[in-house]
Design a protein around this motif. Structure first.
Motif, PDB file in Angstrom:
ATOM      1  N   ASP A  86       0.800  -1.219   0.000  1.00 17.87           N
ATOM      2  CA  ASP A  86       0.000   0.000   0.000  1.00 17.87           C
ATOM      3  C   ASP A  86       0.836   1.274   0.000  1.00 17.87           C
ATOM      4  N   LEU A  87       2.145   1.152  -0.148  1.00 15.25           N
ATOM      5  CA  LEU A  87       3.002   2.328  -0.190  1.00 15.25           C
ATOM      6  C   LEU A  87       2.615   3.207  -1.364  1.00 15.25           C
ATOM      7  N   GLU A  88       2.351   4.489  -1.107  1.00 11.42           N
ATOM      8  CA  GLU A  88       2.016   5.442  -2.165  1.00 11.42           C
ATOM      9  C   GLU A  88       3.306   5.987  -2.759  1.00 11.42           C
ATOM     10  N   ILE A  89       3.380   5.985  -4.088  1.00 12.79           N
ATOM     11  CA  ILE A  89       4.553   6.509  -4.785  1.00 12.79           C
ATOM     12  C   ILE A  89       4.102   7.512  -5.840  1.00 12.79           C
ATOM     13  N   THR A  90       5.032   8.325  -6.294  1.00 19.38           N
ATOM     14  CA  THR A  90       4.786   9.256  -7.392  1.00 19.38           C
ATOM     15  C   THR A  90       5.489   8.710  -8.619  1.00 19.38           C
ATOM     16  N   VAL A  91       4.758   8.606  -9.723  1.00 17.50           N
ATOM     17  CA  VAL A  91       5.297   8.059 -10.964  1.00 17.50           C
ATOM     18  C   VAL A  91       5.247   9.142 -12.039  1.00 17.50           C
ATOM     19  N   ASN A  92       6.359   9.330 -12.758  1.00 21.39           N
ATOM     20  CA  ASN A  92       6.401  10.275 -13.875  1.00 21.39           C
ATOM     21  C   ASN A  92       5.919   9.574 -15.136  1.00 21.39           C
ATOM     22  N   VAL A  93       4.998  10.207 -15.852  1.00 18.47           N
ATOM     23  CA  VAL A  93       4.435   9.640 -17.071  1.00 18.47           C
ATOM     24  C   VAL A  93       4.660  10.639 -18.205  1.00 18.47           C
ATOM     25  N   THR A  94       5.224  10.160 -19.316  1.00 19.35           N
ATOM     26  CA  THR A  94       5.472  11.017 -20.474  1.00 19.35           C
ATOM     27  C   THR A  94       4.971  10.321 -21.732  1.00 19.35           C
ATOM     28  N   PRO A  95       4.679  11.069 -22.795  1.00 23.93           N
ATOM     29  CA  PRO A  95       4.223  10.437 -24.029  1.00 23.93           C
ATOM     30  C   PRO A  95       5.330   9.680 -24.758  1.00 23.93           C
ATOM     31  N   ASP A  96       6.599  10.039 -24.526  1.00 28.25           N
ATOM     32  CA  ASP A  96       7.679   9.401 -25.275  1.00 28.25           C
ATOM     33  C   ASP A  96       8.864   8.976 -24.413  1.00 28.25           C
ATOM     34  N   GLY A  97       8.723   8.996 -23.098  1.00 27.06           N
ATOM     35  CA  GLY A  97       9.814   8.591 -22.230  1.00 27.06           C
ATOM     36  C   GLY A  97      10.787   9.696 -21.895  1.00 27.06           C
ATOM     37  N   HIS A  98      10.567  10.891 -22.417  1.00 27.77           N
ATOM     38  CA  HIS A  98      11.469  12.013 -22.162  1.00 27.77           C
ATOM     39  C   HIS A  98      10.713  13.112 -21.430  1.00 27.77           C
ATOM     40  N   GLY A  99      11.198  13.464 -20.255  1.00 28.52           N
ATOM     41  CA  GLY A  99      10.639  14.567 -19.490  1.00 28.52           C
ATOM     42  C   GLY A  99      11.776  15.399 -18.950  1.00 28.52           C
ATOM     43  N   ASP A 100      11.438  16.499 -18.325  1.00 23.96           N
ATOM     44  CA  ASP A 100      12.455  17.388 -17.776  1.00 23.96           C
ATOM     45  C   ASP A 100      13.469  17.790 -18.844  1.00 23.96           C
ATOM     46  N   GLU A 101      12.975  18.316 -19.945  1.00 23.76           N
ATOM     47  CA  GLU A 101      13.875  18.751 -21.011  1.00 23.76           C
ATOM     48  C   GLU A 101      13.229  19.883 -21.807  1.00 23.76           C
ATOM     49  N   ILE A 102      14.058  20.553 -22.600  1.00 26.72           N
ATOM     50  CA  ILE A 102      13.561  21.627 -23.453  1.00 26.72           C
ATOM     51  C   ILE A 102      13.072  21.012 -24.755  1.00 26.72           C
ATOM     52  N   ARG A 103      11.836  21.340 -25.123  1.00 29.27           N
ATOM     53  CA  ARG A 103      11.224  20.810 -26.341  1.00 29.27           C
ATOM     54  C   ARG A 103      10.568  21.953 -27.103  1.00 29.27           C
ATOM     55  N   THR A 104      10.337  21.740 -28.385  1.00 30.79           N
ATOM     56  CA  THR A 104       9.533  22.679 -29.159  1.00 30.79           C
ATOM     57  C   THR A 104       8.080  22.246 -28.999  1.00 30.79           C
ATOM     58  N   VAL A 105       7.259  23.156 -28.526  1.00 29.57           N
ATOM     59  CA  VAL A 105       5.850  22.843 -28.290  1.00 29.57           C
ATOM     60  C   VAL A 105       4.987  23.758 -29.146  1.00 29.57           C
ATOM     61  N   GLN A 106       3.811  23.274 -29.505  1.00 29.09           N
ATOM     62  CA  GLN A 106       2.880  24.054 -30.301  1.00 29.09           C
ATOM     63  C   GLN A 106       1.878  24.707 -29.365  1.00 29.09           C
ATOM     64  N   LEU A 107       1.795  26.018 -29.427  1.00 30.88           N
ATOM     65  CA  LEU A 107       0.835  26.767 -28.630  1.00 30.88           C
ATOM     66  C   LEU A 107      -0.387  27.048 -29.488  1.00 30.88           C
TER      67      LEU A 107
END
Length: 157
Positions: A86-107
């Motif tokens: 029952d240990l609660e954890i925080t899991v990072n979820v990304t669409p392509d496995g890459h997070g915490d990085e600079i990306r070009t995004v469409q606004l």
């Protein structure tokens, strides 16, 4: 991408737009991979290992090294037993496995798409450790790996 005769200049060089080059650069940039993986056969302290490899996200192969004795050989079941289902954890979820990085995004824009460079973070989900393990082991999780990548577990909450 297929090329036609019109895509080449008179000297035979492929002509591409700046947008195509920027997109290619971004796609390749997220596929960082070292040109070689060093073989470490010297004695190394855990601090030296963290400084030289872990902190720099550099892979290595350890051979004839005393660090293996320092690391427990736990199975997932050992971790579940020691930490509790029952240990609660925080899991990072990304669409392509890459997070915490600079990306070009469409606004969103009314007239035309607006592209901008931005630092992106992964989505963080709270779940029980046993549920996280079940999702990782489920065949459907592997089949939808391109949809969501689970990782970056923070067991401290």
């Amino acid at each position: 991408m297929s090329s036609t005769q019109e895509d080449f200049d008179r000297d035979g060089h492929l002509m591409v737009s700046k947008e195509a080059l920027d997109e290619f650069s971004e796609n390749v940039g997220s596929l960082w991979c070292p040109s070689f993986v060093p073989l470490v056969e010297r004695e190394m302290t855990p601090l030296g290992f963290c400084r030289d490899f872990v902190s720099k996200s550099r892979p290595c192969i350890l051979r004839n090294n005393n660090m293996g004795r320092l690391l427990p050989r736990w199975t997932v079941e050992d971790i579940l037993t020691r930490c509790g289902n029952d240990l609660e954890i925080t899991v990072n979820v990304t669409p392509d496995g890459h997070g915490d990085e600079i990306r070009t995004v469409q606004l969103s824009s009314e007239d035309q798409p607006l592209l901008e460079r931005a630092f992106v973070l992964p989505e963080e989900r709270r779940m029980k450790l046993q549920d996280f393990v079940r999702e990782l082991r489920a065949p459907s999780a592997r089949a939808s790996a391109s949809e969501n990548h689970l990782g970056g577990v923070d067991m401290n909450g």
